[in-house]
Design an enzyme around this catalytic site. Structure first.
Site: not given
Ligand code: UT7
Length: 331
Positions: A116, A256, A286
């Site tokens: 990520c 994030h 996500n």
């Protein structure tokens, strides 16, 4: 005087699959509830790529929009970096596939993998090539189809993720604008918290790996949560100090988008009010490495981020990895 060139983001783009998967859809698939998902994660729905769509397809569309936004021609692109943990295949790289799809015949292309955090790794790598005068126009892309490696029978993970891609064009900008500082970090010692165990050279694909669900995401959610809050708040505070600013100087943070509770805990720790934090995970879940570039593209196009604003991008991910970047927005 700084002997390096200043580097900024001069174009952004994103691409999301059309299909929406809501929490109510998930209620029919696993033992979960809309209420649990919303209160524990902040997510209501996510986008899921169909069977025909691979990571490079989303990356290609996001790339074309970003290049157009920067006012460049496809042949102007010198370097393409794709950050992804879900490449179309081991090789060729997804970046080479994107190069072919968009016809960027003069570009060098390669992938990087930092889960990520990958978009911030790509940003820092692309920045180096421009500031040292090696390349002029760099395309960076964060693209992911985690739905392809999600165990749709595991309620601990399947409610979290979504698919998407975001892209940015990096170029030289006027001194004092653009990326003011970037910082990356890795802790391979705790890599076991977030893995896709099979499909690589350690555990090649076999009937046994498939029967044991080893091609899916495996995660220790609680440990990742604690790490995320610690790593992102420390990284954000350090980088703000590094550029000589205080938290009051920050106009916007784009973190994030993993979990609203993680984002709120980070904002609280660094003393930033939530009206200065960009959040879109309610709609997309996500999206791993795509979450920051998609959020950035949205924030810029909505007018939430404006020329002269100080923005901070901050991420964490598998590896374990983390990163942050302070940018004086220049468009
Ligand atoms: O990009 C990086 C990727 N990873 C992450 O960002 C993950 C970071 N971690 C998290 O976001 C959170 O840890 C989760 C959202 C994954 C889990 O939230 P939590 O508050 O840490 O829950 P938990 O794991 O402590 O589980 C609490 C309870 C458990 O039941 P018991 O043992 O207390 O009876 C779980 O079995 O919630 C249960 N549970 C669920 N219940 C309904 C776990 N997943 C679900 C679910 N629906 N989907």
């Amino acid at each position: 005087m700084n002997k390096f060139l200043s580097v900024g983001i001069t174009g952004t783009g994103s691409c999301l699959p059309e299909k929406k998967l809501t929490n109510f859809d998930l209620e029919k698939m696993v033992d979960t509830t809309d209420e649990w998902i919303r209160t524990r994660t902040g997510i209501s729905e996510r986008r899921i790529a169909d069977n025909k769509t691979a990571t490079s397809d989303l990356a290609t569309e996001a790339a074309k929009i970003a290049i157009d936004d920067a006012g460049l021609l496809l042949e102007d692109i010198d370097l393409i970096i794709v950050a992804t943990a879900t490449p179309d295949m081991a090789f060729p790289s997804t970046a080479c596939i994107v190069q072919k799809n968009i016809g960027a015949k003069n570009a060098v292309a390669f992938d990087i993998e930092a889960a990520c955090s990958g978009f911030l790794y790509a940003l820092a790598i692309g920045e180096q090539f421009i500031k040292t005068g090696v390349y002029r126009n760099v395309l960076i892309i964060g693209a992911e189809t985690l739905s392809k490696i999600t165990n749709w029978k595991d309620r601990r993970t399947c409610v979290l993720f979504g698919d998407g891609a975001g892209a940015a064009v990096l170029q030289q900008v006027e001194g004092g604008l653009g990326i003011l500082s970037s910082s990356l970090g890795s802790d391979g010692f705790r890599g076991d918290y977030l893995t896709q165990p099979a499909g690589g050279s350690r555990m090649p694909a076999s009937i046994k790996t498939i029967l044991n669900d080893l091609h899916y995401i495996h995660m220790d959610g609680r440990e990742v949560f604690k790490f995320a809050v610690r790593a992102m708040s420390k990284s954000a505070l350090e980088i703000i100090k590094d550029v000589g600013y205080n938290i009051e100087d920050v106009d916007y943070m784009i973190p994030h988008q993993a979990n609203i509770r993680i984002i709120e805990a980070v904002a609280k720790k660094i003393n930033l009010t939530m009206d200065k934090v960009y959040v879109n995970l309610n709609d997309y879940g996500n999206m791993s490495v795509a979450s920051i570039p998609v959020a950035l593209d949205e924030a810029v196009k909505k007018g939430s981020v404006k020329a002269g604003d100080i923005i901070i991008l901050v991420a964490f991910g598998g590896g374990l990895t983390w990163g942050s970047s302070v940018i004086k927005w220049c468009k």
